[in-house]
Design a protein around this motif. Structure first.
Motif, short mmCIF file in Angstrom:
data_model
loop_
_atom_site.label_atom_id
_atom_site.label_comp_id
_atom_site.label_asym_id
_atom_site.label_seq_id
_atom_site.Cartn_x
_atom_site.Cartn_y
_atom_site.Cartn_z
N ILE A 135 0.85 -1.20 0.00
CA ILE A 135 0.00 0.00 0.00
C ILE A 135 0.88 1.25 0.00
N PRO A 136 0.78 2.12 -1.01
CA PRO A 136 1.56 3.35 -1.02
C PRO A 136 1.15 4.25 0.14
N VAL A 137 2.14 4.97 0.70
CA VAL A 137 1.89 5.92 1.80
C VAL A 137 2.45 7.29 1.41
N ILE A 138 1.58 8.31 1.43
CA ILE A 138 2.02 9.70 1.21
C ILE A 138 1.98 10.42 2.56
N ILE A 139 3.13 10.96 2.97
CA ILE A 139 3.20 11.69 4.23
C ILE A 139 2.95 13.18 3.96
N ILE A 140 2.06 13.76 4.76
CA ILE A 140 1.74 15.19 4.66
C ILE A 140 2.33 15.89 5.89
N LEU A 141 3.23 16.89 5.66
CA LEU A 141 3.93 17.57 6.74
C LEU A 141 3.44 19.00 6.91
N ASN A 142 3.47 19.49 8.18
CA ASN A 142 3.28 20.91 8.43
C ASN A 142 4.54 21.66 8.04
N ASN A 143 4.37 22.94 7.76
CA ASN A 143 5.52 23.78 7.42
C ASN A 143 6.23 24.21 8.69
N LEU A 144 6.92 23.25 9.32
CA LEU A 144 7.58 23.53 10.59
C LEU A 144 9.08 23.29 10.46
N PRO A 145 9.89 24.02 11.22
CA PRO A 145 11.34 23.73 11.20
C PRO A 145 11.59 22.37 11.88
N LEU A 146 12.21 21.48 11.17
CA LEU A 146 12.44 20.12 11.68
C LEU A 146 13.91 19.96 12.07
N GLN A 147 14.15 19.18 13.09
CA GLN A 147 15.51 18.97 13.58
C GLN A 147 16.22 17.84 12.82
N TYR A 148 15.50 17.14 11.98
CA TYR A 148 16.12 16.05 11.21
C TYR A 148 15.53 16.08 9.81
N ASN A 149 16.11 15.30 8.97
CA ASN A 149 15.69 15.28 7.56
C ASN A 149 14.41 14.45 7.42
N PRO A 150 13.25 15.07 7.24
CA PRO A 150 12.00 14.30 7.16
C PRO A 150 11.92 13.43 5.92
N LEU A 151 12.58 13.86 4.85
CA LEU A 151 12.53 13.07 3.62
C LEU A 151 13.18 11.72 3.79
N ALA A 152 14.42 11.74 4.32
CA ALA A 152 15.14 10.48 4.52
C ALA A 152 14.42 9.58 5.51
N PHE A 153 13.96 10.18 6.59
CA PHE A 153 13.29 9.39 7.61
C PHE A 153 12.01 8.75 7.07
N SER A 154 11.26 9.53 6.29
CA SER A 154 9.98 9.03 5.75
C SER A 154 10.20 7.92 4.74
N LEU A 155 11.16 8.12 3.82
CA LEU A 155 11.40 7.10 2.79
C LEU A 155 11.97 5.84 3.39
N ASN A 156 12.85 5.99 4.37
CA ASN A 156 13.38 4.79 5.05
C ASN A 156 12.29 4.04 5.78
N GLY A 157 11.26 4.75 6.19
CA GLY A 157 10.15 4.11 6.89
C GLY A 157 9.13 3.50 5.97
N GLY A 158 9.33 3.58 4.67
CA GLY A 158 8.42 2.93 3.74
C GLY A 158 7.47 3.86 3.04
N ALA A 159 7.59 5.20 3.25
CA ALA A 159 6.70 6.14 2.57
C ALA A 159 7.01 6.16 1.08
N THR A 160 5.96 6.42 0.30
CA THR A 160 6.10 6.48 -1.15
C THR A 160 6.39 7.91 -1.62
N ASP A 161 5.82 8.89 -0.89
CA ASP A 161 5.94 10.29 -1.31
C ASP A 161 5.83 11.18 -0.08
N LEU A 162 6.20 12.45 -0.27
CA LEU A 162 6.20 13.41 0.82
C LEU A 162 5.71 14.75 0.28
N ILE A 163 4.77 15.38 1.00
CA ILE A 163 4.23 16.66 0.56
C ILE A 163 4.08 17.57 1.77
N VAL A 164 4.29 18.88 1.56
CA VAL A 164 4.30 19.84 2.66
C VAL A 164 3.09 20.76 2.54
#
Length: 636
Positions: A135-164
């Protein structure tokens, strides 16, 4: 990332990939919703239509119902009606799995509203579940300053896409279309993988079944002859190296053919299965049980001795002797004849030879009355005819093929005229050195193997051909087997030959023995009558040797009676023979038939026969069998 099947302008594609790689996701939003929708509509090349895509199931996971409703409304506005929601993402993974919420889900939109890494672990938890892997997973993020790279973390966790956020329809919809297309491709791939696995599994099952059938009998499930021979080879090696004896039992049902012919093949099959099951229960794991032909079984037993084998065979014989096979109207008794061949360490025998020995022992058991056990013995007299057949069959075939058969002729004296008026044609096989083999060596074998039919027809044809070269006052007596007068081909051959050669049929006298005549009396009598209608004559050979001579004489349409030689040899000194010969001559005269005396060995016997009134004499005193100078078919 936008799927390659959806064509955006070259500039927008470059911007998407560049911004995706740098993590500047907000720059990916198009300026105009209508522009992107039109671009998607024009560029879609998926095998799935948008109508089909609108029926796919989208699951929204969000911590706030208000935002969830907004996303759902955006989806509904764009034609996606199969949308469901889950609130409180901290409980999402367990809740979804426990309640089967992902069943039928094609896409998950995961809205992460905080910087807490636990929210990202929801994606990890879903991806770790086998049921959620595709099942594809698209992560939707708030426009917040993040302390880590959300892209790498999300893709490593199995997300298919990332949108802000903030979300725009023209930006979200291409992502959803791409993700749903990915889901379709994953489903198609999985379907094909499953189909391939199913096909491979079916092939393995088929191969296993074929492998089983190669070594087993279809009807009974027992080992077949091929498997038995393989096991027998192994047993012979085992016996040779272990210095122990083994045994092969050959079992032949005694009444199977009667049941199979009378009750039908279905009943016969049922009987074979019943017998196989009885043998299986009786033998158990003590030996290899096989069905090797229609009604024949074999049992291979390792590491045993003769006494134990005989006891086992006797128990099987008793088992079958007590067995009753019942049909609708009858009850049959089934016996079994069993042959035993021992396998000894000091004997260098092959599997085929061992099987032959067991078969021969079974043949002897049947020949000695059936329903008995017999151990193979090379001295069994019952096997002599079979061994003789093995020697003579190829020689007979060679003689038929390479014209090695020939005829010799023994004169028959007309006693009253004191001249030879007949010759008896006798068949021989001529060897490479022109040595001649008498028919007593090969005719019995030919009769048992069916080769006698060709020999009979050859003799009849050659006799007629020979007559064509002889003076008109000479006739030929021809010996044919009892099978000849049950063969319709003989009548056709005789009719054709006398027509083509012009030889008078009355110059041929066919000799038939009393035993042959009464074996199938009605059919033989019919054939004799038809052949006599063509003009041929007949002689009843060996007259007086059987008890039925006189009773059948008046029924057989013959022209000559050949008095058996056993009455002639001692005729000068045996008053009983003299009385019997006189009575035979009297009977022949009464019935209007000529008499011929065989085995005339001296002048005194000939004179006595002349005194009794015998018409013809034949024997070594009259002349031995020899070639005829005028004949083209005589032996060289």
């Amino acid at each position: 990332m936008i799927h390659a099947r959806y064509r955006l302008t070259k500039g927008k594609q470059d911007m998407v990939h560049r911004n995706f790689q740098t993590g500047n996701l907000r720059a990916m939003a198009p300026d105009n919703k209508k522009e992107l929708s039109a671009t998607i509509d024009k560029g879609a090349h998926s095998s799935m239509s948008f109508n089909d895509m609108h029926q796919m199931h989208i699951l929204i996971i969000d911590g706030y119902s208000q935002e969830t409703s907004a996303i759902k409304a955006m989806l509904t506005e764009n034609g996606f009606n199969q949308v469901s929601t889950v609130i409180n993402p901290s409980q999402t993974a367990g809740f979804i799995i426990k309640n089967n919420a992902v069943m039928g889900v094609d896409l998950i939109l995961l809205d992460i509203t905080t910087e807490d890494a636990d929210d990202y672990r929801i994606c990890h938890a879903l991806h770790a579940r086998k049921i959620c892997t595709d099942i594809p997973v698209i992560i939707i993020l708030n426009n917040l300053p993040l302390q880590y790279n959300p892209l790498a973390f999300s893709l490593n966790g199995g997300a298919t896409d990332l949108i802000v956020k903030p979300l725009r329809s023209a930006e979200l919809m291409p992502r959803i279309v791409s993700a749903l297309t990915l889901k379709q491709e994953r489903d198609l791939r999985k379907s094909r993988e499953n189909a391939l696995e199913t096909e491979l599994a079916e092939r393995k099952v088929i191969e296993a079944r074929l492998q089983y059938r190669v070594g087993h009998d279809d009807l009974t499930g027992l080992c077949n002859r091929r498997r038995l021979e393989q096991e027998l080879e192994l047993t012979i090696l085992h016996t040779r190296y272990s210095n122990n004896t083994s045994a092969l039992l050959y079992l032949d049902l005694d009444q199977f053919k009667i049941i199979n012919d009378t009750e039908g093949h279905a009943a016969g099959d049922r009987l074979l299965i019943s017998v196989a099951n009885k043998f299986r229960r009786q033998i158990g794991a003590a030996g290899v049980l096989a069905r090797i032909s229609s009604d024949e079984y074999a049992i291979l037993i390792e590491d045993t001795d003769l006494n134990n084998v005989v006891r086992t065979a006797e128990s099987l014989r008793i088992l079958m002797d007590e067995f009753r096979f019942k049909t609708e109207n009858r009850t049959y008794h089934i016996g079994v004849s069993i042959g035993i061949a021992m396998i000894r360490p000091n004997e260098n025998l092959s599997a085929a030879e061992t099987l032959t020995h067991a078969d021969q022992a079974c043949y002897v058991a049947k020949n000695r009355g059936r329903n008995m056990v017999h151990v193979f013995n090379r001295e069994d007299v019952e096997m002599l005819p079979l061994r003789r057949a093995v020697h003579w069959v190829p020689l007979i075939r060679d003689a038929l093929t390479n014209k090695r058969f020939c005829l010799v002729f023994q004169p028959v004296l007309n006693i009253k005229k004191q001249q030879t008026t007949h010759y008896e044609a006798l068949i021989r096989i001529q060897g490479d050195n022109r040595e001649l083999t008498a028919p007593t060596n090969f005719i019995p074998v030919a009769e048992r193997t069916g080769l006698i039919h060709e020999i009979d027809l050859w003799v009849a044809k050659q006799a007629i051909t020979t007559l064509k070269t002889l003076p008109a006052h000479l006739s030929i007596n021809v010996n044919l087997s009892s099978y000849a007068f049950q063969n319709p081909a003989l009548l056709h051959l005789l009719s054709r030959e006398i027509f083509s050669t012009g030889v008078k049929a009355s110059r041929i006298v066919f000799e038939i023995t009393e035993t042959a005549a009464i074996a199938n009396f009605s059919e033989t009598r019919k054939m004799i009558t038809e052949i006599r209608a063509l003009g041929f004559q007949f002689a009843l050979d060996d007259f007086g040797a059987g008890f039925n001579s006189f009773s059948y004489l008046k029924e057989l349409p013959v022209d000559y009676l050949k008095i058996d030689g056993s009455f002639i040899i001692n005729l000068l000194h045996d008053r009983v023979d003299q009385t019997l010969v006189k009575s035979m001559i009297e009977v022949a005269r009464t019935l209007g038939k000529y008499t011929v005396a065989e085995f005339v060995e001296n002048q005194e016997t000939l004179e006595l026969l002349q005194e009794y009134g015998v018409d013809y004499a034949q024997g070594y005193y009259i002349g031995k069998p020899e070639k005829l100078a005028l004949s083209t078919t005589t032996c060289a």
